[in-house]
Design an enzyme around this catalytic site. Structure first.
Site, PDB file in Angstrom:
ATOM      1  N   ASP A 297       0.202   5.304   0.651  1.00  0.00           N
ATOM      2  CA  ASP A 297      -0.876   6.146   1.188  1.00  0.00           C
ATOM      3  C   ASP A 297      -0.620   7.631   1.219  1.00  0.00           C
ATOM      4  O   ASP A 297       0.411   8.069   1.729  1.00  0.00           O
ATOM      5  CB  ASP A 297      -1.055   5.842   2.696  1.00  0.00           C
ATOM      6  CG  ASP A 297      -1.818   4.598   2.950  1.00  0.00           C
ATOM      7  OD1 ASP A 297      -2.725   4.298   2.191  1.00  0.00           O
ATOM      8  OD2 ASP A 297      -1.487   3.928   3.946  1.00  0.00           O
TER       9      ASP A 297
ATOM     10  N   GLU B 249       0.844  -1.207   0.000  1.00  0.00           N
ATOM     11  CA  GLU B 249       0.000   0.000   0.000  1.00  0.00           C
ATOM     12  C   GLU B 249       0.873   1.248   0.000  1.00  0.00           C
ATOM     13  O   GLU B 249       1.903   1.288   0.666  1.00  0.00           O
ATOM     14  CB  GLU B 249      -0.885  -0.044   1.255  1.00  0.00           C
ATOM     15  CG  GLU B 249      -1.918   1.052   1.340  1.00  0.00           C
ATOM     16  CD  GLU B 249      -2.865   0.845   2.537  1.00  0.00           C
ATOM     17  OE1 GLU B 249      -3.303  -0.295   2.806  1.00  0.00           O
ATOM     18  OE2 GLU B 249      -3.161   1.856   3.197  1.00  0.00           O
TER      19      GLU B 249
ATOM     20  N   GLU C 261      -2.993  10.510   3.105  1.00  0.00           N
ATOM     21  CA  GLU C 261      -4.226  10.769   3.865  1.00  0.00           C
ATOM     22  C   GLU C 261      -4.180  12.201   4.341  1.00  0.00           C
ATOM     23  O   GLU C 261      -3.144  12.662   4.821  1.00  0.00           O
ATOM     24  CB  GLU C 261      -4.319   9.854   5.091  1.00  0.00           C
ATOM     25  CG  GLU C 261      -4.863   8.484   4.787  1.00  0.00           C
ATOM     26  CD  GLU C 261      -5.051   7.633   6.037  1.00  0.00           C
ATOM     27  OE1 GLU C 261      -5.102   8.183   7.158  1.00  0.00           O
ATOM     28  OE2 GLU C 261      -5.140   6.421   5.881  1.00  0.00           O
TER      29      GLU C 261
END
Ligand SMILES: *[C@@H]1O[C@H](CO)[C@@H](O)[C@H](O)[C@H]1NC(C)=O
Length: 279
Positions: free
Chosen positions: A99, A97, A101
């Site tokens: 990311d 993953e 955010e």
């Protein structure tokens, strides 16, 4: 000439193309019971969060290596407690993953950009930044370059993070065999997101809305259990930070970095092995 042009279009199509995607044809709204909406002939997408639910979407295609760009305008005004996620991820317990955010905040207080990298199911590699602009006022471009040597995170073309393939040097597994989709969602996490959970979501300001446009995936599409990826796939294939880009990365780290797992001695008395190589 015409034949060449047709061939070029075909090849680009196979690769996922560098062209702008259309939200009607290239993503699936997967969460939120009608809250997420595709507008302007597929060129604009909005995610909505209200008291009952957030919302989210994912790319139809899976990729193994590539470059993705998205222009995002975050929830305006008081977005404390809200989280907007924009990430690539594979599936399963040993997933990979990458990311981005965005942790919302009160009007006038800065949004935090939180980043992480999971390889083979292991994350805990957080780096957080303030931005040099207010991401709630306008669209800005957030990009991930993922090639066999490294992963680069960019904001408006400025590199903010690098995760290198250091398998040989450190044994830390690199993200190299699991195809990933692009995901995005808007939800409330006011138990932790803003000032560690001190500031709660103000539901009287709901619905909260974030906007997406100009999704471009110049990436190797995974199909039939393989991806035909090669140095000819795009300029991102051997993209790395030259001296000028490395200088920009240092500028971001010196002026805007809020948190780096590599320097969190309370959490990691022995810094993780990849940290010895961070710029
Ligand atoms: C919100 O604003 C406060 C006060 O300026 C700051 O300490 C915090 O880092 C900001 N961001 C988040 C996500 O809490």
């Amino acid at each position: 000439m015409a034949k060449l042009a047709i061939l070029a279009v075909f090849v680009l199509g196979l690769l996922g193309g560098g062209a702008r995607a259309n939200f009607f044809t290239d993503i699936d709204v997967t969460w939120g019971g009608g809250r997420a909406k595709v507008l302007e002939n597929g060129n604009l997408l909005q995610l909505v969060l209200d008291r009952t639910s957030g919302s989210g979407f994912q790319s139809k295609r899976e990729y193994l290596y590539g470059r993705v760009d998205m222009d995002i305008k975050l929830v305006a005004g008081n977005s404390a407690g809200t989280v907007s996620a924009y990430y690539l991820s594979s599936l399963g317990p040993t997933h990979d993953e990458i990311d981005f955010e965005f942790l919302g905040n009160l009007t006038g207080d800065p949004v935090i950009l939180h980043t992480n990298v999971f390889s083979q199911g292991k994350g805990s590699r957080e780096q957080q930044f303030y931005l040099w602009f207010d991401p709630r006022l306008q669209f800005h471009t957030y990009s991930i370059v993922w090639n066999p040597q490294q992963i680069l995170f960019y904001v408006d073309g400025t590199p903010i993070r690098e995760f290198r393939n250091l398998e040989r040097e450190t044994g830390v597994p690199y993200l190299k065999s699991q195809p990933m989709r692009l995901y995005s969602s808007l939800w409330s996490a006011d138990d932790w997101a803003t000032r560690g959970g001190l500031v709660k979501t103000d539901w009287s300001k709901a619905p909260f809305v974030s906007y997406y446009r100009n999704y471009r995936a110049d990436a190797c599409v995974w199909a039939g259990g393989r991806s035909a990826c090669s140095p000819a796939s795009g300029t991102w294939w051997d993209q790395s930070l030259d001296a000028a880009a490395a200088q920009k990365l240092r500028w971001v780290r010196q002026n805007y970095m809020v948190y780096d797992y590599c320097t969190d001695r309370r959490r990691y008395p022995q810094p993780p092995p990849e940290c010895a190589y961070s710029r």
